[in-house]
Design a protein around this motif. Structure first.
Motif, PDB file in Angstrom:
ATOM      1  N   PHE A  46      18.571 -27.831  67.449  1.00  0.00           N
ATOM      2  CA  PHE A  46      17.469 -26.877  67.290  1.00  0.00           C
ATOM      3  C   PHE A  46      17.281 -26.408  65.850  1.00  0.00           C
ATOM      4  CE2 PHE A  46      18.949 -26.681  71.670  1.00  0.00           C
ATOM      5  CZ  PHE A  46      17.757 -26.992  72.323  1.00  0.00           C
ATOM      6  N   SER A  47      17.894 -27.116  64.920  1.00  0.00           N
ATOM      7  CA  SER A  47      17.846 -26.806  63.479  1.00  0.00           C
ATOM      8  C   SER A  47      18.063 -25.316  63.193  1.00  0.00           C
ATOM      9  CB  SER A  47      16.549 -27.303  62.849  1.00  0.00           C
ATOM     10  OG  SER A  47      15.422 -26.674  63.395  1.00  0.00           O
ATOM     11  N   VAL A  48      19.218 -24.850  63.664  1.00  0.00           N
ATOM     12  CA  VAL A  48      19.590 -23.451  63.430  1.00  0.00           C
ATOM     13  C   VAL A  48      20.764 -23.438  62.446  1.00  0.00           C
ATOM     14  CG1 VAL A  48      20.424 -21.338  64.511  1.00  0.00           C
ATOM     15  CG2 VAL A  48      18.915 -22.872  65.791  1.00  0.00           C
ATOM     16  N   PRO A  49      20.573 -22.913  61.231  1.00  0.00           N
ATOM     17  CA  PRO A  49      21.682 -22.962  60.263  1.00  0.00           C
ATOM     18  C   PRO A  49      22.798 -21.962  60.542  1.00  0.00           C
ATOM     19  CG  PRO A  49      19.562 -22.546  59.193  1.00  0.00           C
ATOM     20  CD  PRO A  49      19.344 -22.389  60.655  1.00  0.00           C
ATOM     21  N   LYS A  50      22.495 -20.890  61.248  1.00  0.00           N
ATOM     22  CA  LYS A  50      23.532 -19.865  61.488  1.00  0.00           C
ATOM     23  C   LYS A  50      23.668 -19.609  62.984  1.00  0.00           C
ATOM     24  CE  LYS A  50      22.416 -17.486  57.183  1.00  0.00           C
ATOM     25  NZ  LYS A  50      23.615 -17.606  56.371  1.00  0.00           N
ATOM     26  N   LEU A 140      15.234 -23.380  61.167  1.00  0.00           N
ATOM     27  CA  LEU A 140      14.679 -23.839  59.880  1.00  0.00           C
ATOM     28  C   LEU A 140      13.187 -24.130  60.002  1.00  0.00           C
ATOM     29  CD1 LEU A 140      16.973 -26.355  57.968  1.00  0.00           C
ATOM     30  CD2 LEU A 140      16.258 -24.072  57.294  1.00  0.00           C
ATOM     31  N   SER A 141      12.802 -24.570  61.197  1.00  0.00           N
ATOM     32  CA  SER A 141      11.396 -24.915  61.419  1.00  0.00           C
ATOM     33  C   SER A 141      10.517 -23.671  61.471  1.00  0.00           C
ATOM     34  CB  SER A 141      11.272 -25.685  62.733  1.00  0.00           C
ATOM     35  OG  SER A 141      11.784 -24.906  63.794  1.00  0.00           O
ATOM     36  N   ARG A 142      11.185 -22.492  61.550  1.00  0.00           N
ATOM     37  CA  ARG A 142      10.482 -21.200  61.649  1.00  0.00           C
ATOM     38  C   ARG A 142       9.599 -21.121  62.890  1.00  0.00           C
ATOM     39  NH1 ARG A 142      14.003 -20.371  58.544  1.00  0.00           N
ATOM     40  NH2 ARG A 142      13.825 -19.848  56.345  1.00  0.00           N
ATOM     41  N   THR A 143       9.819 -21.965  63.865  1.00  0.00           N
ATOM     42  CA  THR A 143       9.013 -21.945  65.091  1.00  0.00           C
ATOM     43  C   THR A 143       9.801 -21.263  66.205  1.00  0.00           C
ATOM     44  OG1 THR A 143       9.913 -24.101  65.642  1.00  0.00           O
ATOM     45  CG2 THR A 143       7.757 -24.079  64.588  1.00  0.00           C
TER      46      THR A 143
ATOM     47  N   ALA B  61      22.913 -33.674  61.857  1.00  0.00           N
ATOM     48  CA  ALA B  61      21.673 -32.922  61.615  1.00  0.00           C
ATOM     49  C   ALA B  61      22.012 -31.461  61.332  1.00  0.00           C
ATOM     50  CB  ALA B  61      20.764 -33.026  62.827  1.00  0.00           C
ATOM     51  N   SER B  62      23.035 -30.943  62.050  1.00  0.00           N
ATOM     52  CA  SER B  62      23.452 -29.559  61.847  1.00  0.00           C
ATOM     53  C   SER B  62      23.982 -29.359  60.426  1.00  0.00           C
ATOM     54  CB  SER B  62      24.526 -29.207  62.877  1.00  0.00           C
ATOM     55  OG  SER B  62      25.001 -27.915  62.654  1.00  0.00           O
ATOM     56  N   THR B  65      21.094 -29.245  58.119  1.00  0.00           N
ATOM     57  CA  THR B  65      20.421 -27.954  58.318  1.00  0.00           C
ATOM     58  C   THR B  65      21.150 -26.888  57.487  1.00  0.00           C
ATOM     59  OG1 THR B  65      19.896 -28.596  60.580  1.00  0.00           O
ATOM     60  CG2 THR B  65      19.814 -26.260  60.102  1.00  0.00           C
ATOM     61  N   GLY B  66      22.482 -26.963  57.521  1.00  0.00           N
ATOM     62  CA  GLY B  66      23.289 -26.020  56.749  1.00  0.00           C
ATOM     63  C   GLY B  66      23.065 -26.185  55.258  1.00  0.00           C
ATOM     64  N   GLN B  69      19.824 -24.646  54.296  1.00  0.00           N
ATOM     65  CA  GLN B  69      19.952 -23.180  54.311  1.00  0.00           C
ATOM     66  C   GLN B  69      20.640 -22.692  53.031  1.00  0.00           C
ATOM     67  OE1 GLN B  69      18.738 -20.995  56.463  1.00  0.00           O
ATOM     68  NE2 GLN B  69      19.660 -19.244  55.392  1.00  0.00           N
ATOM     69  N   LEU B  94      12.988 -31.758  63.144  1.00  0.00           N
ATOM     70  CA  LEU B  94      13.776 -30.526  63.106  1.00  0.00           C
ATOM     71  C   LEU B  94      13.233 -29.513  62.086  1.00  0.00           C
ATOM     72  CD1 LEU B  94      17.367 -32.043  63.369  1.00  0.00           C
ATOM     73  CD2 LEU B  94      16.070 -30.876  65.154  1.00  0.00           C
ATOM     74  N   GLY B  95      12.203 -29.907  61.347  1.00  0.00           N
ATOM     75  CA  GLY B  95      11.611 -28.985  60.374  1.00  0.00           C
ATOM     76  C   GLY B  95      12.388 -28.920  59.078  1.00  0.00           C
ATOM     77  N   ILE B  96      13.326 -29.826  58.907  1.00  0.00           N
ATOM     78  CA  ILE B  96      14.143 -29.807  57.691  1.00  0.00           C
ATOM     79  C   ILE B  96      13.301 -30.189  56.473  1.00  0.00           C
ATOM     80  CG2 ILE B  96      16.050 -31.047  56.522  1.00  0.00           C
ATOM     81  CD1 ILE B  96      17.544 -31.044  59.181  1.00  0.00           C
ATOM     82  N   LYS B  98      10.432 -29.521  55.764  1.00  0.00           N
ATOM     83  CA  LYS B  98       9.541 -28.457  55.258  1.00  0.00           C
ATOM     84  C   LYS B  98      10.148 -27.819  54.017  1.00  0.00           C
ATOM     85  CE  LYS B  98       7.460 -26.729  59.535  1.00  0.00           C
ATOM     86  NZ  LYS B  98       7.457 -25.603  60.483  1.00  0.00           N
ATOM     87  N   HIS B  99      11.467 -27.936  53.891  1.00  0.00           N
ATOM     88  CA  HIS B  99      12.160 -27.216  52.814  1.00  0.00           C
ATOM     89  C   HIS B  99      12.697 -28.139  51.725  1.00  0.00           C
ATOM     90  CE1 HIS B  99      12.113 -23.707  55.468  1.00  0.00           C
ATOM     91  NE2 HIS B  99      12.451 -24.549  56.434  1.00  0.00           N
TER      92      HIS B  99
END
Lengths: 410, 117
Positions: A46-50, A140-143, B61-62, B65-66, B69, B94-96, B98-99
Motif C-alpha cells: 500500500f506504499s506506506v513508508p511508516k 506515498l500516493s497520497r490517496t 517495494a516497501s 517506499t522508505g 520517504q 504504488l505512487g512512488i 510521483k516523488h
C-alpha cells in the motif's frame, strides 16, 4: 481499456503480495523477523513508508509495539485500549484515525498516534479474540484506500492476526516450559541437598567413615564417565553412591564403631545393611534407573560369595560392580576401627589381588585407567585424586597402574 | 538474502546506487540505510540505477517506499534509471514515481542532477 489493465496489474500485484505474506507468516523464521517481514509486505502493498505492528497486552489493556517501519525512537510506544473500545472495533477492518479525532480513544492516545504519524488503525482479531493492531501512516500516493484495497487490507489483517495469536500462544508455552524447567531445577537441587544430608547423616554414625558416601559417589562417577554413561545414568550412580550405606542408620552405632574383633552374630548384623538400604530406598520412586539395585548389591562379589543375595557375575550390573570397587577402595584408603588405612600403592595391589573374585576385571581396569589419567592431569574435573592422601609417588603409582592394566589387557 | 548486493558510485554531491539481484527480503533494508547515510553526509542527490535488479516484490517495494520517504524528509532529489517496465509499473501503481524523476539512462539522470542546486 487502460483502466482495466491497471486494475488487472494491481490485482496481480496484490495476489503476489498475499502469497509473499503467506510464505512469510508460515516460514521457519523467528517470530520477530516474521512479524517485521509481514509488516514490510503490507507497507509495500500500500506504499506506506511508516507503520507499526502492535500486540495486545490484556493485563495492561495496552497495545504494545512489536515492530515498526520508518519510525525512529518508537521503542516502548504503546496505545491504551480499554474494553469498550475493543467492543466498538470491527474485526480486522481499517479504521480512519483522522475521522476519530474527537473521540476519547484518539484523545487518550494522541501523542502515540502523532509519533507514529498514524492515519489508519486496523484492529487485529483472531476469531473473536483481540490480539493486536496495525498502524499505517500516510500513503506515498497520497490517496485514500479504495473499497477493494480495504477488502485486501482485511484479508492481510486476518492473516497477521492469526500469526500474532499463534506467536503469543507460542510465547506463553515457551514461558511455561522455562518456568517448569526452573521448577524442575529447583526441585533437583532440593532433592540433591536432601540426599547429601542423608549421606552426611549416614557417615556421621561411624566416626571413621566421615564423607565415605560422598567419596564413593565421586569415585563411581569417575568410572561411569570413563565408560561414557549418559549424564542421567551418571547422576543415578552418584545418588546410589551417596545412599549405598543408608541401611547403617538402623544398625547399632556401638557396633559400627566397635574397635575389637566382631563376633559372627555381630558381623551378620552389619551385613544386614544392604538389605535394609534396599528396604528403605525401594519405597522411593527415583527418577534414575537402578539406584536401588546398585545399593542392594554393592557387597556382592563376582565369585558369588558376597551378600545379601550371593549373586554371581552374570547377574551383577555394571553399576553394582562400579559401586563395589569404589566402596572397597575407599574403605582401604581410609582408617577404620578395625585397621589402619592402606597406602595408595597397597590399596591398588589389594584391588588387583581381588580381581576376578571380588571385583570385576573390566570395571576395575577402567577404575585404574581413570586414576592414571587423573594423576597425569588428563582429566579436567578429577573425582578420585582430590580425596587421596598426597604422600604417594606419582611415578611409582603410574608404573603400578600401567603394569596392572597391561596385565588385564591380555 | 543470497542474491542481493549493492554497488555504489559517488562523486561530490551525488551518489549512484545500484541494487543487484533479488530485492525481496529484509536484506534489502540496506538500501534504505545506505541512502540515509549519504543524506547524513550531506549528499542529497541520489540516482538509483535498476539495470541489475532482477526481481522486486512487496517487501522490496516497501524498501523503495522508505527511500522515497527519506528523500522527502531530507529534501533530497531522487532519480530512477534503467528500470524494466514490469518494475516501473509497480512503482507507478504504488505512487512512488510521483516523488522521483525517472530517466532511461543513468547519464541523463546525472546530467539532470548536476544542473540542480
Amino acid at each position: 481499456m487502460k483502466k482495466k489493465q491497471q486494475d488487472l496489474k494491481r490485482l496481480l500485484f496484490n495476489i503476489a503480495s498475499l502469497v509473499d505474506l503467506g510464505q512469510e507468516v508460515t516460514s521457519a523464521k523467528g517470530i520477530d523477523e516474521k512479524m517485521k517481514t509481514a509488516l514490510y509486505v503490507v507497507t509495500g502493498m500500500f506504499s506506506v513508508p511508516k507503520a507499526g505492528l502492535f500486540v495486545y497486552n490484556a493485563d495492561r489493556h495496552k497495545l504494545e509495539l512489536v515492530t515498526c517501519k520508518g519510525i525512529k525512537d518508537a521503542d516502548g510506544t504503546s496505545i491504551d485500549v480499554q474494553t469498550k473500545y475493543i467492543k466498538a472495533f470491527q474485526k480486522n477492518t481499517p479504521y480512519n484515525i483522522s475521522e476519530a479525532r474527537n473521540n476519547s480513544f484518539y484523545e487518550r492516545n494522541a501523542e502515540a498516534f502523532r509519533r507514529l504519524q498514524a492515519k489508519t488503525l486496523i484492529p487485529l482479531f483472531a476469531k473473536d479474540e483481540f490480539v493486536g493492531a496495525i498502524c499505517l501512516g500516510k500513503r506515498l500516493s497520497r490517496t485514500s484506500y479504495l473499497h477493494s484495497e480495504k477488502d485486501t487490507l482485511k484479508v492481510v489483517a486476518s492473516q497477521m492476526a492469526i500469526t500474532l495469536h499463534n506467536s503469543s500462544l507460542f510465547k506463553k508455552i515457551k514461558n511455561q516450559v522455562n518456568e517448569n524447567k526452573k521448577l524442575y531445577q529447583n526441585m533437583r537441587h532440593i532433592y540433591h541437598d536432601t540426599i547429601q544430608a542423608f549421606a552426611a547423616a549416614i557417615d556421621a554414625k561411624d566416626v571413621y567413615t566421615r564423607n565415605h558416601s560422598y567419596r564413593v559417589a565421586r569415585y563411581a562417577v569417575a568410572v561411569a564417565r570413563e565408560l561414557r554413561w549418559k549424564a542421567k545414568e551418571v547422576e543415578g550412580i552418584y545418588i546410589a553412591g551417596l545412599l549405598h550405606d543408608i541401611g547403617k542408620l538402623i544398625i547399632d552405632k556401638g557396633l559400627l564403631n566397635k574397635g575389637e574383633t566382631l563376633s559372627a552374630a555381630e558381623i551378620q548384623e552389619i551385613k544386614r545393611h544392604p538389605q535394609i538400604s534396599y528396604d528403605i530406598l525401594s519405597k522411593i520412586k527415583f527418577p534414575w534407573k537402578d539406584v536401588v539395585d546398585f545399593v542392594k548389591h554393592h557387597h556382592e562379589r563376582i565369585d558369588g560369595t558376597g551378600y545379601p543375595d550371593e549373586l554371581k557375575d552374570p547377574d551383577l550390573s555394571d553399576g553394582v560392580k562400579i559401586l563395589a570397587v569404589a566402596d572397597a577402595f575407599d574403605a582401604m584408603t581410609t582408617k577404620r576401627t578395625y585397621r589402619k588405612k592402606l597406602s595408595l600403592f597397597d590399596a591398588l595391589r589389594e584391588v588387583n589381588k581381588c580381581l576376578g573374585t571380588q571385583f570385576d576385571n573390566r570395571i576395575s581396569k577402567v577404575f585404574f585407567k581413570v586414576l592414571q589419567k587423573e594423576i597425569k592431569g588428563e582429566i579436567k574435573e578429577a573425582q578420585i585424586l582430590p580425596h587421596l592422601d598426597k604422600d604417594f609417588d606419582p611415578t611409582i603409582i603410574t608404573t603400578l597402574l600401567e603394569s596392572i592394566t597391561a596385565e588385564l589387557s591380555y | 538474502m543470497n542474491n542481493f548486493s549493492i554497488a555504489l558510485k559517488s562523486s561530490n554531491d551525488l551518489v549512484v546506487i545500484m541494487p543487484k539481484g533479488y530485492v525481496n527480503d529484509l536484506g534489502a533494508e540496506r538500501l534504505e540505510s545506505t541512502c540515509e547515510q549519504f543524506f547524513n553526509k550531506g549528499i542529497r542527490k541520489v540516482v538509483i540505477n535498476f539495470s541489475d535488479m532482477q526481481y522486486l516484490n512487496s517487501i522490496g517495494a516497501s524498501v523503495f517506499t522508505g527511500m522515497v520517504q527519506k528523500t522527502l524528509e531530507y529534501k533530497g532529489l531522487l532519480c530512477f534509471t534503467n528500470i524494466k517496465k514490469i518494475h516501473l509499473d509497480v512503482f507507478n501503481m504504488l505512487g512512488i514515481t510521483k516523488h522521483v524523476k525517472v530517466f532511461k539512462e543513468e547519464l541523463e539522470a546525472i546530467n539532470f542532477l548536476k544542473g540542480k542546486k
